[in-house]
Design a protein around this motif. Sequence first.
Motif, PDB file in Angstrom:
ATOM      1  N   SER A  37       0.825  -1.208   0.000  1.00  0.00           N
ATOM      2  CA  SER A  37       0.000   0.000   0.000  1.00  0.00           C
ATOM      3  C   SER A  37       0.859   1.259   0.000  1.00  0.00           C
ATOM      4  O   SER A  37       0.586   2.226  -0.725  1.00  0.00           O
ATOM      5  CB  SER A  37      -0.923  -0.016   1.223  1.00  0.00           C
ATOM      6  OG  SER A  37      -1.816   1.067   1.205  1.00  0.00           O
ATOM      7  N   LEU A  38       1.921   1.245   0.811  1.00  0.00           N
ATOM      8  CA  LEU A  38       2.813   2.401   0.881  1.00  0.00           C
ATOM      9  C   LEU A  38       3.536   2.616  -0.449  1.00  0.00           C
ATOM     10  O   LEU A  38       3.663   3.760  -0.914  1.00  0.00           O
ATOM     11  CB  LEU A  38       3.823   2.191   2.013  1.00  0.00           C
ATOM     12  CG  LEU A  38       4.838   3.319   2.228  1.00  0.00           C
ATOM     13  CD1 LEU A  38       4.135   4.628   2.568  1.00  0.00           C
ATOM     14  CD2 LEU A  38       5.835   2.942   3.328  1.00  0.00           C
ATOM     15  N   ALA A  39       4.009   1.538  -1.067  1.00  0.00           N
ATOM     16  CA  ALA A  39       4.690   1.655  -2.353  1.00  0.00           C
ATOM     17  C   ALA A  39       3.760   2.240  -3.421  1.00  0.00           C
ATOM     18  O   ALA A  39       4.157   3.085  -4.233  1.00  0.00           O
ATOM     19  CB  ALA A  39       5.218   0.294  -2.792  1.00  0.00           C
ATOM     20  N   SER A  40       2.506   1.805  -3.410  1.00  0.00           N
ATOM     21  CA  SER A  40       1.537   2.332  -4.367  1.00  0.00           C
ATOM     22  C   SER A  40       1.294   3.819  -4.147  1.00  0.00           C
ATOM     23  O   SER A  40       1.196   4.594  -5.108  1.00  0.00           O
ATOM     24  CB  SER A  40       0.224   1.554  -4.249  1.00  0.00           C
ATOM     25  OG  SER A  40      -0.750   2.075  -5.119  1.00  0.00           O
ATOM     26  N   CYS A  41       1.202   4.228  -2.886  1.00  0.00           N
ATOM     27  CA  CYS A  41       0.982   5.649  -2.583  1.00  0.00           C
ATOM     28  C   CYS A  41       2.171   6.499  -3.018  1.00  0.00           C
ATOM     29  O   CYS A  41       1.990   7.622  -3.508  1.00  0.00           O
ATOM     30  CB  CYS A  41       0.725   5.831  -1.088  1.00  0.00           C
ATOM     31  SG  CYS A  41      -1.019   5.867  -0.661  1.00  0.00           S
ATOM     32  N   LEU A  98      -1.964  13.861   0.702  1.00  0.00           N
ATOM     33  CA  LEU A  98      -2.794  13.608   1.875  1.00  0.00           C
ATOM     34  C   LEU A  98      -2.970  12.116   2.111  1.00  0.00           C
ATOM     35  O   LEU A  98      -2.972  11.653   3.267  1.00  0.00           O
ATOM     36  CB  LEU A  98      -4.156  14.281   1.688  1.00  0.00           C
ATOM     37  CG  LEU A  98      -4.962  14.556   2.952  1.00  0.00           C
ATOM     38  CD1 LEU A  98      -4.180  15.428   3.909  1.00  0.00           C
ATOM     39  CD2 LEU A  98      -6.280  15.220   2.606  1.00  0.00           C
ATOM     40  N   ALA A  99      -3.095  11.345   1.045  1.00  0.00           N
ATOM     41  CA  ALA A  99      -3.228   9.897   1.185  1.00  0.00           C
ATOM     42  C   ALA A  99      -1.972   9.282   1.781  1.00  0.00           C
ATOM     43  O   ALA A  99      -2.053   8.394   2.645  1.00  0.00           O
ATOM     44  CB  ALA A  99      -3.521   9.274  -0.182  1.00  0.00           C
ATOM     45  N   LEU A 100      -0.808   9.760   1.368  1.00  0.00           N
ATOM     46  CA  LEU A 100       0.441   9.241   1.910  1.00  0.00           C
ATOM     47  C   LEU A 100       0.545   9.535   3.400  1.00  0.00           C
ATOM     48  O   LEU A 100       0.923   8.655   4.193  1.00  0.00           O
ATOM     49  CB  LEU A 100       1.627   9.856   1.166  1.00  0.00           C
ATOM     50  CG  LEU A 100       3.024   9.400   1.605  1.00  0.00           C
ATOM     51  CD1 LEU A 100       3.188   7.897   1.389  1.00  0.00           C
ATOM     52  CD2 LEU A 100       4.101  10.172   0.850  1.00  0.00           C
ATOM     53  N   ALA A 101       0.191  10.744   3.812  1.00  0.00           N
ATOM     54  CA  ALA A 101       0.245  11.100   5.228  1.00  0.00           C
ATOM     55  C   ALA A 101      -0.725  10.252   6.048  1.00  0.00           C
ATOM     56  O   ALA A 101      -0.375   9.726   7.119  1.00  0.00           O
ATOM     57  CB  ALA A 101      -0.062  12.593   5.400  1.00  0.00           C
ATOM     58  N   ALA A 102      -1.958  10.102   5.574  1.00  0.00           N
ATOM     59  CA  ALA A 102      -2.948   9.316   6.309  1.00  0.00           C
ATOM     60  C   ALA A 102      -2.550   7.845   6.383  1.00  0.00           C
ATOM     61  O   ALA A 102      -2.744   7.184   7.411  1.00  0.00           O
ATOM     62  CB  ALA A 102      -4.315   9.468   5.646  1.00  0.00           C
ATOM     63  N   LEU A 103      -1.994   7.322   5.300  1.00  0.00           N
ATOM     64  CA  LEU A 103      -1.593   5.917   5.289  1.00  0.00           C
ATOM     65  C   LEU A 103      -0.451   5.661   6.272  1.00  0.00           C
ATOM     66  O   LEU A 103      -0.461   4.663   7.005  1.00  0.00           O
ATOM     67  CB  LEU A 103      -1.178   5.513   3.884  1.00  0.00           C
ATOM     68  CG  LEU A 103      -0.784   4.050   3.687  1.00  0.00           C
ATOM     69  CD1 LEU A 103      -1.957   3.134   3.999  1.00  0.00           C
ATOM     70  CD2 LEU A 103      -0.292   3.807   2.265  1.00  0.00           C
ATOM     71  N   VAL A 250      -8.708   8.155   8.740  1.00  0.00           N
ATOM     72  CA  VAL A 250      -9.879   8.225   7.859  1.00  0.00           C
ATOM     73  C   VAL A 250     -10.440   9.638   7.837  1.00  0.00           C
ATOM     74  O   VAL A 250     -10.771  10.179   6.776  1.00  0.00           O
ATOM     75  CB  VAL A 250     -10.949   7.218   8.322  1.00  0.00           C
ATOM     76  CG1 VAL A 250     -12.236   7.383   7.504  1.00  0.00           C
ATOM     77  CG2 VAL A 250     -10.417   5.794   8.198  1.00  0.00           C
ATOM     78  N   ALA A 251     -10.555  10.256   8.993  1.00  0.00           N
ATOM     79  CA  ALA A 251     -11.034  11.638   9.051  1.00  0.00           C
ATOM     80  C   ALA A 251     -10.101  12.566   8.277  1.00  0.00           C
ATOM     81  O   ALA A 251     -10.554  13.529   7.650  1.00  0.00           O
ATOM     82  CB  ALA A 251     -11.155  12.092  10.502  1.00  0.00           C
ATOM     83  N   ALA A 252      -8.798  12.285   8.332  1.00  0.00           N
ATOM     84  CA  ALA A 252      -7.836  13.125   7.613  1.00  0.00           C
ATOM     85  C   ALA A 252      -8.068  13.080   6.109  1.00  0.00           C
ATOM     86  O   ALA A 252      -8.072  14.113   5.438  1.00  0.00           O
ATOM     87  CB  ALA A 252      -6.410  12.682   7.950  1.00  0.00           C
ATOM     88  N   ILE A 253      -8.281  11.888   5.555  1.00  0.00           N
ATOM     89  CA  ILE A 253      -8.513  11.794   4.111  1.00  0.00           C
ATOM     90  C   ILE A 253      -9.920  12.244   3.757  1.00  0.00           C
ATOM     91  O   ILE A 253     -10.187  12.708   2.639  1.00  0.00           O
ATOM     92  CB  ILE A 253      -8.259  10.343   3.619  1.00  0.00           C
ATOM     93  CG1 ILE A 253      -8.091  10.305   2.090  1.00  0.00           C
ATOM     94  CG2 ILE A 253      -9.352   9.417   4.060  1.00  0.00           C
ATOM     95  CD1 ILE A 253      -6.876  10.991   1.577  1.00  0.00           C
ATOM     96  N   PHE A 254     -10.865  12.155   4.727  1.00  0.00           N
ATOM     97  CA  PHE A 254     -12.227  12.613   4.487  1.00  0.00           C
ATOM     98  C   PHE A 254     -12.293  14.133   4.310  1.00  0.00           C
ATOM     99  O   PHE A 254     -13.269  14.628   3.737  1.00  0.00           O
ATOM    100  CB  PHE A 254     -13.141  12.200   5.638  1.00  0.00           C
ATOM    101  CG  PHE A 254     -13.742  10.830   5.476  1.00  0.00           C
ATOM    102  CD1 PHE A 254     -13.163   9.885   4.643  1.00  0.00           C
ATOM    103  CD2 PHE A 254     -14.883  10.470   6.167  1.00  0.00           C
ATOM    104  CE1 PHE A 254     -13.702   8.617   4.493  1.00  0.00           C
ATOM    105  CE2 PHE A 254     -15.444   9.219   6.026  1.00  0.00           C
ATOM    106  CZ  PHE A 254     -14.856   8.292   5.191  1.00  0.00           C
TER     107      PHE A 254
END
Length: 548
Positions: A37-41, A98-103, A250-254
């Motif tokens: 998941s991290l590599a994809s992000c 933002l997705a990278l940070a939340a992940l 989840v709230a962060a990406i929301f």
Amino acid sequence: MEWTRHLLIVPILLPLVTGALLLLIDELRHTAKALISLASCLLLVGTAFALMRLADAAPETGSALSLSYAVAGWPAPFGIVMVLDRLSALMLALTAVLALAALIFSMARWHRAGPHFHTLFHFLLMGLGGAFLTGDLFNLFVFVEVMLAASYGLLLHGSGAFRVRSGLHYIAINLAASLLFLIGVALIYGVAGTLNMADLAQRLPAVPAADRGLLQAGAAILGIAFLIKAGMWPLCFWLPSAYMAAAAPVAAIFVLLTKVGTYALLRLTLLLFAPGAAEATGFGGPVLIWGGMATIAFATFGVLASQAMGRLAGYSVLVSSGTLLAAVGMGDTAVVSGALFYLVSSTFSAAAFFMLIELVERAREPGADLLAVTMEAYGDEAEESEAEERDDEEVGVVMPGALAVLGVCFGLVAILLAGLPPLSGFIAKFAMLSGMLNPAGLGAATATAIPGQTWLLVALIILSGLAALIAMMRTGIRTFWAPLETIVPRVLVVEVAPILGLLALCALLAVQGGALLSYTEAAARTLHAPAAYIQGVLGTVQPGGAPR
């Protein structure tokens, strides 16, 4: 054909393939799934910035066709077309970061709290990427539904009655909004005979007068669906509780989900109802302005009344939504440019706040907010003097390192939400206010040329920042300065790093704000000149060959 053209499909295919692959891996192999998941992000971040650079450089090459991609070779308006411009590239870059940070934050514990977290997370990214890239209203509906379907599972990720109750409310409201979305799309198609945005923009001026009422009704219903997703008052009652109940990553990406509605309104308003669209010119602008101001006022009172930090963060998201909606309604190039800068800054700061809240809450007793309010209201002088004596005895005690880091982060978030210098929140609000008060250029406008509603909006933006400062100071004092009981939280580096990263980006935006402002100004000018967008889509080169 240049290989860079295929990058336009990567923000959709990469999360789709990753999510499907993670679905095949055993749920107990948390480390393997997290690494994939991290590599994809990381690949998504690189792709997003490459697309951002491509979008910014395309006009200099003199080829508008390089910004569109006909999927499967079917030309517009019959096939699915992905369109890249500065606005969509900016939203993709914002999504990826933002997705990278939340992940990264979720890897501390949240990705193990329930099944299929990573799969749902990447399907959410797929929906976001498709929504920002698609050039077709029906495919916008499809990608938004993919995004929402993943968000339902992510909101319910974890446990707790409050999360389930808020999640059910969130699902019901968004299903109703999706129904309105579909009805609006059907009405527009019935009148115009097309759903391709560029083709629709060309056909609208030629719609017979007898059908314009039905067309505007469809556009209004579609707008309501977007306003529900953007959180405009009075359609926003669901948002604070839902975001408060969600897990921190989840709230962060929301935070970005509300920006999808704002993006769609900005895109369609300036594309379909730009000057030259006959009687439809400026359709819905006053509703966005007054609705945005009502949202700011409602959210400002909510910020001041909030005792729980999660609810405070939720109302802060509503303040930013109202500000952006009002800016979109004004439609001025300078205001839209400042609003895009504000969109980036407010999204980063609100996402950092949601993740910070979980770490800060570990240093507090359960119900500390309620106890603090009760003591303020009913505490007697004896209790206060006793507390002061205890405080005097503790003078000189070194503040634990974790609390010090969290306190600094909390202070930076407060500065960003209030819009104070020297961080990017101040630059964003200054850019917007400058555009509102100088609609014809710096020094060209007079006080008499500025409408009263603009002065009201300026006042609301300033007062909302003051309210955020008061609320954050009050919460900070209760949490860090005079807590009922000091608890040293256990904080992992993987949890603090994404928060510090987002705050560092906000600081970088302040230092290098000129570069982003130049980009958003170019994006705003492009949005206000939709002819290039229309030409780029309807003149799409097929992936394998010549123009259609």
